[in-house]
Design an enzyme around this catalytic site. Structure first.
Site, PDB file in Angstrom:
ATOM      1  N   LYS A  53       0.938  -1.166   0.006  1.00  0.00           N
ATOM      2  CA  LYS A  53      -0.034  -0.001  -0.106  1.00  0.00           C
ATOM      3  C   LYS A  53       0.746   1.013  -0.066  1.00  0.00           C
ATOM      4  O   LYS A  53       0.509   2.226  -0.740  1.00  0.00           O
ATOM      5  CB  LYS A  53      -0.849  -0.090   1.020  1.00  0.00           C
ATOM      6  CG  LYS A  53      -2.007  -1.130   0.959  1.00  0.00           C
ATOM      7  CD  LYS A  53      -2.939  -1.406   2.229  1.00  0.00           C
ATOM      8  CE  LYS A  53      -3.897  -2.500   2.227  1.00  0.00           C
ATOM      9  NZ  LYS A  53      -4.809  -2.886   3.102  1.00  0.00           N
ATOM     10  N   GLN A  97      -5.141  -1.770   9.165  1.00  0.00           N
ATOM     11  CA  GLN A  97      -4.874  -3.212   8.271  1.00  0.00           C
ATOM     12  C   GLN A  97      -5.524  -3.928   9.641  1.00  0.00           C
ATOM     13  O   GLN A  97      -5.340  -4.033  10.827  1.00  0.00           O
ATOM     14  CB  GLN A  97      -3.449  -3.315   8.437  1.00  0.00           C
ATOM     15  CG  GLN A  97      -3.078  -4.404   7.664  1.00  0.00           C
ATOM     16  CD  GLN A  97      -3.843  -4.465   6.097  1.00  0.00           C
ATOM     17  OE1 GLN A  97      -3.755  -3.534   5.478  1.00  0.00           O
ATOM     18  NE2 GLN A  97      -4.236  -5.645   5.551  1.00  0.00           N
ATOM     19  N   ASP A 120     -11.548   2.357   3.446  1.00  0.00           N
ATOM     20  CA  ASP A 120     -11.956   1.162   3.060  1.00  0.00           C
ATOM     21  C   ASP A 120     -13.319   0.890   2.908  1.00  0.00           C
ATOM     22  O   ASP A 120     -13.782  -0.192   2.553  1.00  0.00           O
ATOM     23  CB  ASP A 120     -11.546   0.229   4.605  1.00  0.00           C
ATOM     24  CG  ASP A 120     -10.046  -0.475   4.828  1.00  0.00           C
ATOM     25  OD1 ASP A 120      -9.531  -0.984   3.434  1.00  0.00           O
ATOM     26  OD2 ASP A 120      -9.505  -0.235   5.557  1.00  0.00           O
TER      27      ASP A 120
HETATM   28  N1  GUN Z   1      -7.311  -6.969   5.871  1.00  0.00           N
HETATM   29  C1  GUN Z   1      -7.344  -7.794   4.657  1.00  0.00           C
HETATM   30  N2  GUN Z   1      -7.804  -7.040   3.472  1.00  0.00           N
HETATM   31  C2  GUN Z   1      -8.105  -5.738   3.975  1.00  0.00           C
HETATM   32  C3  GUN Z   1      -8.627  -4.471   3.707  1.00  0.00           C
HETATM   33  O1  GUN Z   1      -9.130  -4.457   2.431  1.00  0.00           O
HETATM   34  N3  GUN Z   1      -8.521  -3.474   4.587  1.00  0.00           N
HETATM   35  C4  GUN Z   1      -8.034  -3.322   5.608  1.00  0.00           C
HETATM   36  N4  GUN Z   1      -7.985  -2.354   6.439  1.00  0.00           N
HETATM   37  N5  GUN Z   1      -7.464  -4.466   6.072  1.00  0.00           N
HETATM   38  C5  GUN Z   1      -7.582  -5.932   5.312  1.00  0.00           C
END
Ligand code: GUN
Length: 286
Positions: A53, A97, A120
């Site tokens: 990211k 996350q 998200d």
């Molecule tokens: N963990 C697995 N996929 C995601 C996601 O799309 N966003 C976040 N914040 N955590 C994750």
């Protein structure tokens, strides 16, 4: 023989569009989007995702701030950080996350993120907006899947769409997005009776189960579009999807590989959401 849906290429196109728009935003308005990424603990998969990211932020021209907190962080400590980031004018998007360590209630954390910075789209306000079809942000993975399906040129309207998995992150919003496009949608899950009889009806099959090679050849209709959201790490260290690729590929019309399918799209859509958040916060409409 199925055609491969190239998530790497399609995500590169999305990121390039975000990069161009970001450059324009800087030139015209002097604004550079910024994403705060919070990781709690030492989950190796989360560490890889967070690094990817941050790399994507660099590529499209965003600022990114990482907050790496120890495994024993308390809920109060994490809430305090989220509140600080909510108030920080230099931060446009906040991503915590998941999963977080077990002493922390992830629902409380998600609800603490300001909906305007919730890139998200996990906050109840954003989920509600998605439900009524009037949204600012789409959840990244389902939005990425929609881009992949659209890249095939296959019409969704009127098609039988089957989603395996009912998570808040993928399964539920995925079903909603397909419904908004007039698919006839079925959500299957671990309690579904005779799953293969349902998946065999699917013109578009989305697997988000979290079990390696779960979808076998006998579960897929000839000519189906098959999207594999799975990212399972095998004992030998190899990454493997939810779909048994060798068995399903000969039957499908289009299929996503793992890696190189849905994974890169999730990150590209996160960049798109962060740009959208920045524009909304600054009342920029172009
Ligand atoms: N963990 C697995 N996929 C995601 C996601 O799309 N966003 C976040 N914040 N955590 C994750």
């Amino acid at each position: 023989m199925a055609k491969l849906i190239d998530g790497k290429q399609i995500s590169a196109n999305v990121k390039e569009q975000v990069r161009i728009e970001t450059e324009q935003l800087k030139e015209k308005h002097g604004i550079q989007p910024a994403l705060a990424v919070v990781i709690v603990g030492n989950d190796p998969a989360s560490r890889v995702y967070v690094n990817n990211k941050k790399k994507a932020c660099e590529l499209v021209g965003f600022k990114s701030f990482e907050y790496a907190l120890p495994e024993d962080t308390t809920q109060e400590e994490l809430l305090e950080l989220v509140h600080t980031l909510n108030e920080d004018k230099n931060v446009n998007g906040i991503l915590v996350q998941l999963p977080v360590p077990k002493q922390i209630d992830d629902k409380a954390i998600i609800q603490a993120i300001s909906p305007e910075k919730d890139v998200d789209a996990f906050h109840a306000e954003n989920v509600g907006q998605i439900m009524i079809g009037d949204y600012k942000f789409l959840p990244c993975t389902p939005a990425g899947v929609m881009e992949l399906i659209d890249s095939t040129g296959v019409e969704i309207s009127g098609k039988k769409c089957v989603v395996i998995g009912r998570s808040n992150i993928v399964g539920k919003p995925m079903a909603m997005l397909l419904l908004h496009r007039s698919g006839t949608v079925t959500i299957c899950h671990s309690r579904t009776v005779d799953l293969p009889s349902i998946t065999r009806e699917a013109d578009i099959l989305v697997a988000a189960v979290g079990k390696a090679n779960f979808v076998t050849g006998d579960m897929v209709k000839e000519g189906a579009v098959v999207i594999d959201v799975g990212m399972n790490r095998l004992e030998n260290g190899k990454l493997c999807g939810d779909v048994n690729f060798a068995e399903v590929e000969p039957k499908a019309s289009y299929i996503t590989p793992v890696p190189g399918g849905v994974g890169p799209m999730t990150i590209a859509m996160l960049m798109k959401n962060t740009l959208t958040a920045t524009k909304l916060q600054n009342h920029i409409t172009d």
